[in-house]
Design a protein around this motif. Structure first.
Motif, short mmCIF file in Angstrom:
data_model
loop_
_atom_site.label_atom_id
_atom_site.label_comp_id
_atom_site.label_asym_id
_atom_site.label_seq_id
_atom_site.Cartn_x
_atom_site.Cartn_y
_atom_site.Cartn_z
N ALA A 181 0.59 -1.29 -0.12
CA ALA A 181 0.02 0.02 0.03
C ALA A 181 0.68 1.40 0.08
O ALA A 181 0.51 2.19 -0.77
CB ALA A 181 -1.05 0.14 1.01
N LYS A 239 2.93 6.12 -2.78
CA LYS A 239 3.93 6.90 -3.34
C LYS A 239 3.87 7.06 -4.80
O LYS A 239 4.02 8.28 -5.24
CB LYS A 239 5.23 6.25 -2.75
N GLN A 240 3.71 5.85 -5.43
CA GLN A 240 3.54 6.06 -6.95
C GLN A 240 2.65 6.78 -7.37
O GLN A 240 2.55 7.74 -8.35
CB GLN A 240 3.54 4.66 -7.59
N ILE A 241 1.46 6.64 -6.67
CA ILE A 241 0.34 7.37 -7.25
C ILE A 241 0.27 8.83 -6.47
O ILE A 241 -0.35 9.80 -7.31
CB ILE A 241 -1.12 6.70 -6.70
N GLY A 242 0.95 9.16 -5.78
CA GLY A 242 0.94 10.44 -5.08
C GLY A 242 -0.15 10.76 -4.23
O GLY A 242 -0.69 11.69 -4.22
N VAL A 243 -0.67 9.73 -3.24
CA VAL A 243 -2.04 9.87 -2.36
C VAL A 243 -1.18 10.02 -1.15
O VAL A 243 -0.54 9.25 -0.78
CB VAL A 243 -2.79 8.81 -2.64
N ALA A 244 -1.71 10.86 -0.17
CA ALA A 244 -1.26 10.73 1.34
C ALA A 244 -1.95 9.76 2.00
O ALA A 244 -3.05 9.38 1.78
CB ALA A 244 -1.65 12.16 2.04
N PRO A 245 -1.40 9.38 2.97
CA PRO A 245 -1.83 8.29 3.62
C PRO A 245 -3.42 8.74 4.20
O PRO A 245 -4.33 7.83 4.43
CB PRO A 245 -0.98 7.98 4.93
N LYS A 246 -3.51 10.05 4.95
CA LYS A 246 -4.60 10.38 5.32
C LYS A 246 -5.82 10.15 4.20
O LYS A 246 -6.94 9.56 4.47
CB LYS A 246 -4.72 11.73 5.48
N GLU A 247 -5.72 10.38 3.19
CA GLU A 247 -6.74 10.41 2.08
C GLU A 247 -7.02 8.83 1.70
O GLU A 247 -8.24 8.51 1.49
CB GLU A 247 -6.37 11.21 0.73
N TYR A 248 -6.10 8.19 1.76
CA TYR A 248 -5.91 6.65 1.50
C TYR A 248 -6.93 6.12 2.47
O TYR A 248 -7.72 5.21 2.25
CB TYR A 248 -4.61 6.16 1.20
N ALA A 297 3.87 1.63 -1.36
CA ALA A 297 4.43 1.75 -2.52
C ALA A 297 3.54 2.31 -3.47
O ALA A 297 3.84 3.24 -4.47
CB ALA A 297 5.08 0.48 -3.19
N LEU A 298 2.40 1.78 -3.48
CA LEU A 298 1.37 2.34 -4.30
C LEU A 298 0.90 3.77 -4.03
O LEU A 298 1.06 4.61 -4.93
CB LEU A 298 -0.08 1.52 -4.26
#
Lengths: 272, 402
Positions: free
Chosen positions: A140, A145-154, A142-143
């Motif tokens: 998760a 980081k690659q996609i550019g999503v912050a943990p908060k939003e994810y 790695a994804l």
């Protein structure tokens, strides 16, 4: 090495002894063991007692003169708090989490007087930093980081999706199934309600909690956990206070449908 | 939300040239810290929402440089010792502003190039000023608040009062609308979300794909959509997919679930189908992934995929034929076994796959039977077991009709 029972009397309230510390530490260890299906049930069962215990801990910490004294009188304190920090049932529960973090702050020394206090300070900062930013799910991460999503939003997205999936499952209860031989999913109702015990004050879980409370209760297998019902009723101790808060919420939330908010609130189901 | 642009002096003006590298580093760091202080003392900051002309572009680039400095100071400088709650709030406002910049301009190659250049410049300067400085790239900007948070929490000089603000657990009702804007409880909300996910995830074990795989799939497809719609070269988009694949190195089964979920999401517009077609093409080239998908995924999911995508169906059928052609009859075992170092599938399992494939439709079944028959004929058209894998597969298929 067995501990002689140390009787510690805080400003008010019952005794806080080493036996009780040991009890909760054993619980925390048991809950921390991954893949134990009954760990969840046990945590839900004990959550409200745990909160009472954490209140006692906090009172104790506030009554002593220093972290050194706290650690000397309750040597298992650090271990216990540490384990509870990593238990999602404890950290998902807002009141429990608040008490836990306040206990940690209570152990933080503005001016550390010795190595123990310096170490305690470092440990507290480290634990909190890890809780908020560390990622144990490597794929998760790695994804993200690659996609550019912050943990908060994810995690918010995952939570919403999970709640939607579970809500859908609850909808597939018996009575709505065309084939009477098809097995209903009501067995999972009890487990779902137990899992929701720490989530009664989590806004994202509200639709799921509402769905659970709206079940007609016609199937014998669809039983709600008692602890769940207690948690719901104590979360909204005053009907008036809750209705006012909800109205305020509905009126100030921009772009959302107030009626939908109210419908989704768990208050609507049992009382109206 | 209005944030005003503050003006600040040139980078090198405040620094006196000195031969001692340690002294120079100290001077550069102090200059950066001084600029940050001026920024906060100037009050709130304006954001220029639409660049018109050179002047506006310059302002945007200076804001960008300023945020890079902010991240460096937050993570590496003792200056944070003097931060209070308003400072913290403004810092997160800056970070949100940069996230906004990213979302507005990442599809605009010309502006993107300018911003990347600015960041490179900033990185150079900041690397010299702060030991252990971690460079900020343009793509990092989409997670600017997270970077700021990681820097702050890792900084031992961060005042405990600031940490308390971040970890405060505010009143449970009505937190929803304040989520995006409030620093109070910023970390507390993250922890609540993560914990809630962990608490609820065991309950979703019955679902085909799982919530996290679905969310990851949706995010992946959104990213692919964005890349393809901005006319990115195919190799760049493939590179992203490759990196994601490598990220899942330890969990190839989970990656397969994500790809399956991505291919099964219901999308209506033409743009969305472009990303799915891209993914299907990529999958056909990545035989290793396709193989893993077909051997590891639950049968029901594979059936759904074959029903949904003709290309997947064809690729699946080709794979089954390849698996079959790799088989030899073993007299000792009395069955067909795969030769080669990594036997993936048994004859029985292969038969199950075949039956599943045929169940997707009667016309497909006819096609499969026809092809198997042709292959059986080319093998000599024997009906004795153990001579032609195609004949034996065909007979298994025919038995299932009864």
């Amino acid at each position: 090495m067995s501990q002689p029972p140390i009787q510690i009397r805080p400003a008010a309230g019952p005794l806080l002894d080493a036996r009780e510390m040991r009890f909760w530490l054993d619980k925390a260890v048991a809950w921390g063991q991954a893949d134990r299906p009954d760990a969840q049930k046990d945590a839900a069962l004990h959550l409200s007692r745990l909160r009472d215990f954490l209140r006692q801990i906090l009172t104790f910490i506030n009554s002593v003169s220093s972290t050194t004294e706290a650690v000397e009188r309750l040597p298992l304190l650090g271990q216990l708090l540490g384990r509870l920090c990593w238990n999602p049932y404890v950290t998902a529960d807002a009141p429990g989490r608040r008490l836990l973090f306040q206990s940690l702050w209570g152990l933080y020394s503005e001016r550390p007087g010795n190595a123990v206090e310096t170490k305690a300070n470092q440990w507290i900062r480290k634990v909190l930093c890890q809780l908020a930013t560390e990622e144990d799910d490597a794929p998760a991460q790695a994804l993200m980081k690659q996609i550019g999503v912050a943990p908060k939003e994810y995690y918010l997205e995952v939570l919403r999706k999970t709640v939607a999936l579970l809500q859908e499952n609850i909808g597939k209860r018996c009575g709505s199934l065309a084939d009477i031989n098809q097995r209903c999913s009501c067995d999972s109702i009890l487990a779902t309600s137990e899992a929701c015990v720490p989530l009664v004050t989590c806004p994202e879980a509200a639709p799921l909690i509402g769905a659970l409370l709206q079940l007609p209760g016609t199937c014998v297998r669809a039983a709600l956990s008692e602890h769940f019902l207690d948690a719901v009723s104590s979360a909204y101790s005053s009907l008036e206070e809750a209705v006012l808060s909800l109205l305020e919420c509905a009126l100030t939330t921009s772009g959302s449908n107030p009626q939908k908010q109210l419908d989704q609130s768990l208050l609507v189901s049992p009382f109206l | 939300m209005g944030m005003c642009l503050s003006c600040f002096g040139g980078a090198a003006d405040d620094v006196v040239v000195t031969p001692d590298p340690e002294m120079r580093r100290r001077q550069l760091a102090e200059a950066a810290e001084k600029r940050q202080k001026e920024l906060y003392q100037a009050g709130s900051l304006h954001v220029v929402s639409k660049p018109r002309g050179q002047r506006h572009m310059e302002a945007v680039l200076r804001n960008l440089a300023s945020t890079a400095e902010l991240l460096a100071v937050a993570g590496r400088s003792g200056e944070v010792e003097r931060w209070d709650e308003p400072t913290l709030t403004r810092a997160f406002q800056w970070a949100r502003y940069c996230e906004h910049l990213f979302s507005r301009f990442h599809r605009n190659p010309a502006i993107r190039v300018c911003m990347e250049r600015q960041l490179q410049l900033s990185n150079q300067g900041l690397r010299a000023a702060f030991e252990g400085y971690i460079e900020v790239s343009f793509s990092d900007l989409s997670r600017c608040q997270h970077l700021l948070l990681v820097g702050l929490l890792g900084n031992p000089e961060l005042p405990i009062s600031i940490m308390k603000t971040l970890f405060d657990t505010p009143s449970p009702v009505c937190t929803k609308q304040s989520e995006g804007q409030d620093v109070t409880g910023f970390c507390s909300r993250i922890i609540q979300c993560k914990s809630a996910c962990k608490v609820l995830s065991p309950l979703t074990d019955g679902s085909a794909v799982g919530a996290d795989a679905e969310v990851q799939a949706a995010m992946l497809m959104e990213r692919l959509d964005a890349l393809l719609s901005q006319g990115s070269e195919a190799c760049r988009t493939e590179h992203i997919l490759g990196s994601v694949l490598r990220g899942f190195e330890g969990a190839p089964g989970h990656f397969c679930l994500v790809i399956a979920a991505a291919l099964l999401t219901k999308k209506n517009s033409a743009a969305k189908s472009a990303s799915r077609d891209f993914l299907l093409d990529w999958l056909q080239r990545e035989q290793r992934v396709l193989q893993h998908m077909c051997s590891a995924l639950p049968a029901a999911l594979i059936i759904d995929l074959t029903k949904e995508h003709r290309t997947f169906r064809d690729a699946y059928w080709n794979l089954l034929k390849k698996w079959a052609s790799d088989m030899e009859y073993s007299l000792s075992e009395g069955d067909w076994v795969q030769t080669g170092t990594n036997p993936t599938v048994s004859f029985d399992r292969l038969s199950e796959h075949l039956l599943g494939l045929c169940e997707t439709g009667p016309s497909l079944r006819k096609e499969v039977e026809k092809e198997l028959n042709a292959l059986k004929v080319s093998d000599g058209d024997y009906d004795v077991r153990g001579l032609s894998v195609w004949a034996d597969l065909l007979s298994t298929l025919n038995k299932s009709v009864v």
